[in-house]
Design an enzyme around this catalytic site. Structure first.
Site, PDB file in Angstrom:
ATOM      1  N   LYS A   1     113.342  63.538 -67.890  1.00 57.90           N
ATOM      2  CA  LYS A   1     113.777  63.796 -66.505  1.00 57.90           C
ATOM      3  C   LYS A   1     114.825  62.769 -66.096  1.00 57.90           C
ATOM      4  O   LYS A   1     115.837  63.112 -65.487  1.00 57.90           O
ATOM      5  CB  LYS A   1     112.582  63.684 -65.566  1.00 57.90           C
ATOM      6  CG  LYS A   1     112.942  63.644 -64.098  1.00 57.90           C
ATOM      7  CD  LYS A   1     111.746  63.562 -63.184  1.00 57.90           C
ATOM      8  CE  LYS A   1     111.233  62.180 -62.985  1.00 57.90           C
ATOM      9  NZ  LYS A   1     112.054  61.300 -62.137  1.00 57.90           N
ATOM     10  N   ASN A   2     114.590  61.501 -66.454  1.00 61.68           N
ATOM     11  CA  ASN A   2     115.475  60.439 -65.965  1.00 61.68           C
ATOM     12  C   ASN A   2     116.747  60.264 -66.776  1.00 61.68           C
ATOM     13  O   ASN A   2     117.564  59.396 -66.486  1.00 61.68           O
ATOM     14  CB  ASN A   2     114.692  59.125 -65.857  1.00 61.68           C
ATOM     15  CG  ASN A   2     113.646  59.208 -64.754  1.00 61.68           C
ATOM     16  OD1 ASN A   2     113.664  60.146 -63.946  1.00 61.68           O
ATOM     17  ND2 ASN A   2     112.706  58.283 -64.736  1.00 61.68           N
TER      18      ASN A   2
ATOM     19  N   CYS B   1     110.453  56.590 -50.177  1.00 65.19           N
ATOM     20  CA  CYS B   1     109.603  57.152 -51.229  1.00 65.19           C
ATOM     21  C   CYS B   1     108.286  56.380 -51.154  1.00 65.19           C
ATOM     22  O   CYS B   1     108.235  55.282 -50.670  1.00 65.19           O
ATOM     23  CB  CYS B   1     110.299  56.939 -52.564  1.00 65.19           C
ATOM     24  SG  CYS B   1     109.374  57.651 -53.889  1.00 65.19           S
TER      25      CYS B   1
ATOM     26  N   ARG C   1     113.613  52.104 -50.924  1.00 69.04           N
ATOM     27  CA  ARG C   1     114.496  52.268 -52.090  1.00 69.04           C
ATOM     28  C   ARG C   1     115.930  51.986 -51.634  1.00 69.04           C
ATOM     29  O   ARG C   1     116.690  52.884 -51.352  1.00 69.04           O
ATOM     30  CB  ARG C   1     114.371  53.671 -52.668  1.00 69.04           C
ATOM     31  CG  ARG C   1     112.937  54.058 -53.012  1.00 69.04           C
ATOM     32  CD  ARG C   1     112.433  53.437 -54.298  1.00 69.04           C
ATOM     33  NE  ARG C   1     113.061  54.015 -55.468  1.00 69.04           N
ATOM     34  CZ  ARG C   1     112.676  55.155 -56.049  1.00 69.04           C
ATOM     35  NH1 ARG C   1     111.707  55.834 -55.513  1.00 69.04           N
ATOM     36  NH2 ARG C   1     113.295  55.604 -57.120  1.00 69.04           N
TER      37      ARG C   1
ATOM     38  N   ASP D   1     106.998  53.240 -64.601  1.00 63.30           N
ATOM     39  CA  ASP D   1     106.578  54.644 -64.464  1.00 63.30           C
ATOM     40  C   ASP D   1     105.276  54.925 -65.202  1.00 63.30           C
ATOM     41  O   ASP D   1     104.680  55.987 -65.001  1.00 63.30           O
ATOM     42  CB  ASP D   1     107.671  55.599 -64.968  1.00 63.30           C
ATOM     43  CG  ASP D   1     108.902  55.521 -64.086  1.00 63.30           C
ATOM     44  OD1 ASP D   1     109.978  55.957 -64.530  1.00 63.30           O
ATOM     45  OD2 ASP D   1     108.799  54.982 -62.964  1.00 63.30           O
TER      46      ASP D   1
ATOM     47  N   ARG E   1     107.197  67.880 -60.125  1.00 64.84           N
ATOM     48  CA  ARG E   1     108.601  67.420 -60.061  1.00 64.84           C
ATOM     49  C   ARG E   1     109.027  66.831 -61.400  1.00 64.84           C
ATOM     50  O   ARG E   1     110.184  66.880 -61.771  1.00 64.84           O
ATOM     51  CB  ARG E   1     108.776  66.320 -59.008  1.00 64.84           C
ATOM     52  CG  ARG E   1     108.712  66.789 -57.586  1.00 64.84           C
ATOM     53  CD  ARG E   1     109.069  65.695 -56.630  1.00 64.84           C
ATOM     54  NE  ARG E   1     110.430  65.192 -56.842  1.00 64.84           N
ATOM     55  CZ  ARG E   1     111.135  64.571 -55.886  1.00 64.84           C
ATOM     56  NH1 ARG E   1     110.602  64.380 -54.705  1.00 64.84           N
ATOM     57  NH2 ARG E   1     112.357  64.137 -56.111  1.00 64.84           N
TER      58      ARG E   1
HETATM   59  C1  EPZ Z   1     114.948  54.918 -61.729  1.00 70.22           C
HETATM   60  O1  EPZ Z   1     114.856  54.807 -60.315  1.00 70.22           O
HETATM   61  C2  EPZ Z   1     113.978  56.025 -62.111  1.00 70.22           C
HETATM   62  N1  EPZ Z   1     114.377  57.272 -61.479  1.00 70.22           N
HETATM   63  C3  EPZ Z   1     112.571  55.656 -61.662  1.00 70.22           C
HETATM   64  O2  EPZ Z   1     111.689  56.694 -62.097  1.00 70.22           O
HETATM   65  C4  EPZ Z   1     112.177  54.352 -62.335  1.00 70.22           C
HETATM   66  O3  EPZ Z   1     110.896  53.971 -61.876  1.00 70.22           O
HETATM   67  C5  EPZ Z   1     113.207  53.264 -61.995  1.00 70.22           C
HETATM   68  O4  EPZ Z   1     114.529  53.714 -62.375  1.00 70.22           O
HETATM   69  C6  EPZ Z   1     112.913  51.959 -62.708  1.00 70.22           C
HETATM   70  O5  EPZ Z   1     112.894  52.161 -64.076  1.00 70.22           O
HETATM   71  C7  EPZ Z   1     115.359  58.001 -62.048  1.00 70.22           C
HETATM   72  O6  EPZ Z   1     115.934  57.626 -63.058  1.00 70.22           O
HETATM   73  C8  EPZ Z   1     115.688  59.308 -61.376  1.00 70.22           C
HETATM   74  P1  EPZ Z   1     116.145  51.053 -59.747  1.00 70.22           P
HETATM   75  P2  EPZ Z   1     115.939  53.889 -59.494  1.00 70.22           P
HETATM   76  O7  EPZ Z   1     117.420  51.236 -59.013  1.00 70.22           O
HETATM   77  O8  EPZ Z   1     117.268  54.037 -60.115  1.00 70.22           O
HETATM   78  C9  EPZ Z   1     115.734  47.839 -56.318  1.00 70.22           C
HETATM   79  C10 EPZ Z   1     109.974  58.286 -61.886  1.00 70.22           C
HETATM   80  O9  EPZ Z   1     108.762  58.212 -61.623  1.00 70.22           O
HETATM   81  N2  EPZ Z   1     117.101  48.231 -55.911  1.00 70.22           N
HETATM   82  O10 EPZ Z   1     116.169  50.506 -61.138  1.00 70.22           O
HETATM   83  O11 EPZ Z   1     115.773  54.203 -58.072  1.00 70.22           O
HETATM   84  C11 EPZ Z   1     114.723  48.944 -55.995  1.00 70.22           C
HETATM   85  O12 EPZ Z   1     114.302  48.843 -54.660  1.00 70.22           O
HETATM   86  C12 EPZ Z   1     110.976  57.459 -61.097  1.00 70.22           C
HETATM   87  O13 EPZ Z   1     110.465  59.000 -62.797  1.00 70.22           O
HETATM   88  C13 EPZ Z   1     117.751  47.484 -54.929  1.00 70.22           C
HETATM   89  O14 EPZ Z   1     117.207  46.514 -54.409  1.00 70.22           O
HETATM   90  O15 EPZ Z   1     115.352  52.439 -59.816  1.00 70.22           O
HETATM   91  C14 EPZ Z   1     113.600  48.662 -56.958  1.00 70.22           C
HETATM   92  O16 EPZ Z   1     112.752  47.670 -56.421  1.00 70.22           O
HETATM   93  C15 EPZ Z   1     110.313  56.614 -60.031  1.00 70.22           C
HETATM   94  N3  EPZ Z   1     118.995  47.867 -54.528  1.00 70.22           N
HETATM   95  C16 EPZ Z   1     114.327  48.102 -58.185  1.00 70.22           C
HETATM   96  O17 EPZ Z   1     115.650  47.738 -57.741  1.00 70.22           O
HETATM   97  C17 EPZ Z   1     119.643  48.930 -55.074  1.00 70.22           C
HETATM   98  O18 EPZ Z   1     120.793  49.218 -54.683  1.00 70.22           O
HETATM   99  C18 EPZ Z   1     114.466  49.103 -59.318  1.00 70.22           C
HETATM  100  O19 EPZ Z   1     115.164  50.199 -58.816  1.00 70.22           O
HETATM  101  C19 EPZ Z   1     118.968  49.678 -56.077  1.00 70.22           C
HETATM  102  C20 EPZ Z   1     117.701  49.306 -56.481  1.00 70.22           C
END
Ligand code: EPZ
Length: 445
Positions: free
Chosen positions: A22-23, A118, A123, A306, A397
């Protein structure tokens, strides 16, 4: 059909294939926007899940032609007509923020709303916006929308404060059409980033370094079509392995890239699970579950956030104590209260959960996000009696028919409407027979 009724006590046995990730699929569908040729992009190994259908609708709202059939997606983007992503769709799917990069790169303008919150914590998207500004975008707020505009993106050096997966993907897709070279430092290293690099390069981009913390991108004038097969889903694979382990069964997960699960295999072995790793499969062979000193979620190649909740479900029935530290997301313990309804012994302090292993009992529980929902299904597999998992739309989803997949391995899961669902009476195993506790003499309850 909005809930699963799970009958506990069945040992899982057998082999199961894993579909595309998915990701990986979500950023690659966004990257298809960059195709300015008249030919279609064809994506293979695409899972039939809610997030795919949602992303398909978003691309169609931008003017792309998207069709899905038998795990293949055809995406044509002859005339990218619109640069505004409908607010309702943005709220539904926060990950659509990564559409900003490709739309901005192709049209020079994009309008999105702040992505929906979420249940795994706020996020933010500050890293996305800072990176796009560094590439030459002007960004402002307008009537609840975020607007980004540019007369042409220019290559630059970007240092991410955190290896954010989404920000890395968004900026990769913006930079591939920028003039000049871009370097992204402290980039995310997930396998899905490598898959996106390989897809972009198949379209004619020049991206190097994915899988390491430094990405180097040389801007090109235009990108074309390609046919591409996405990688298997390492999180679904890990979920199936944990389903086998929590029931004391023997399950082989096939068609995967085992190295993507190195940290998961190591932690499951530490928890007493006996595993066999082959070229393209991993098998759970048995073992006696025991608590682990510390499970800390980390960016790849660390233990993936995850799989934190499915692993927590496993550890609630392991002998002894365990500590889980969720270091990636701020509030990814919503499943704890639900597991406690099933008599799990867990206490939470900030980002740390402390568990004491024991046995679980069937209950009515509610999925709060897709991975929490999967964890509750796994708990139901081993709980005494029946468990009703509500709000399974979250699970659908990201998992393609999790109920059917696990039933093929011997589980007994029924998809039902909530009002029809059998709310489990308390049941007790008395001399091997499940008896409703309300029929039991008090000294046995
Ligand atoms: C991706 O989310 C995945 N989703 C998530 O999978 C996964 O848990 C996550 O990466 C971490 O591996 C998809 O790929 C669609 P991040 P993403 O940006 O990109 C902070 C699932 O269950 N952050 O790496 O949203 C954020 O708040 C989903 O399949 C900032 O502070 O994750 C978090 O604490 C859930 N500022 C951390 O970084 C930003 O601008 C990691 O977020 C962006 C992120």
């Amino acid at each position: 059909m909005n809930c699963f009724i799970v009958e506990g006590g069945h040992t899982l046995k057998g082999k199961i294939e894993v579909r595309g990730a998915k990701n990986s699929m979500l950023p690659i569908m966004a990257a298809a926007i960059l195709n300015s040729s008249k030919q279609e992009i064809v994506l293979e190994n695409i899972p039939d899940i809610g997030d795919m259908h949602m992303k398909k609708t978003i691309l169609q709202s931008l003017g792309l032609q998207v069709s899905y059939n038998d795990h293949m997606l055809n995406i044509g983007s002859p005339e990218l007509s619109c640069f505004t992503i409908p607010a309702a769709l943005m709220k539904e799917m926060r990950s659509s923020i990564i559409i900003m990069g490709p739309v901005l790169a192709r049209l020079g303008r994009v309008k999105v709303t702040y992505p929906g919150g979420c249940s795994i914590g706020p996020r933010p998207i500050d890293l996305h916006l800072k990176g796009l500004e560094a590439l030459g975008a002007r960004i402002w707020e307008e009537k609840g929308y975020i607007v980004a505009s540019t007369s042409g993106l220019r290559g630059t050096e970007i240092h991410l404060d955190y290896p954010s997966v989404g920000a890395t993907e968004n900026l990769m897709m913006a930079a591939v059409l920028a003039s000049g070279n871009t370097v992204i430092y402290n980039a995310a290293r997930e396998p899905e980033i490598v898959d996106l690099q390989n897809f972009l390069n198949a379209m004619g981009a020049k991206v190097r370094g994915a899988g390491t913390e430094t990405l180097r991108i040389r801007g090109v004038d235009a990108l074309g079509c390609c046919r591409y097969r996405i990688i298997p889903d390492r999180i679904v694979a890990g979920t199936y392995l944990m389903a086998g382990a929590i029931t004391g069964g023997q399950v082989t997960v096939e068609g995967i890239i085992p190295s993507h699960l190195d940290a998961v295999v190591a932690k499951m072995q530490e928890a007493g699970v006996i595993l066999k790793v082959d070229e393209e499969n991993i098998s759970v062979l048995g073992g006696r579950l025991r608590g682990v000193e510390t499970l800390r979620t980390l960016p790849y190649p660390g233990f993936p956030t995850d799989l934190q909740s499915p692993m927590m479900a496993l550890l609630t029935v392991a002998a002894g104590r365990s500590k889980i530290v969720e270091s990636v997301f701020e509030a990814r313990f919503k499943h704890v209260e639900e597991l406690k309804r099933m008599h799990a012994r867990i206490s939470v302090e900030g980002r740390t959960a402390l568990l004491e292993g024991g046995s679980l009992r069937g209950a009515v529980v509610t999925a709060t996000d897709l991975r929490a929902g999967a964890a509750l299904v796994l708990a139901g597999l081993t709980a005494e009696g029946m468990t009703v998992v509500k709000e399974i739309k979250h699970i659908d989803r990201g998992y393609e028919r999790l109920d059917l997949a696990l039933n093929r391995l011997g589980a007994k899961i029924k998809r039902s409407m909530e009002e029809e669902s059998k709310i489990p009476d308390r049941q007790q195993n008395v001399n091997g027979k499940m008896i409703k506790t309300n029929d039991l003499p008090s000294y046995l309850v």
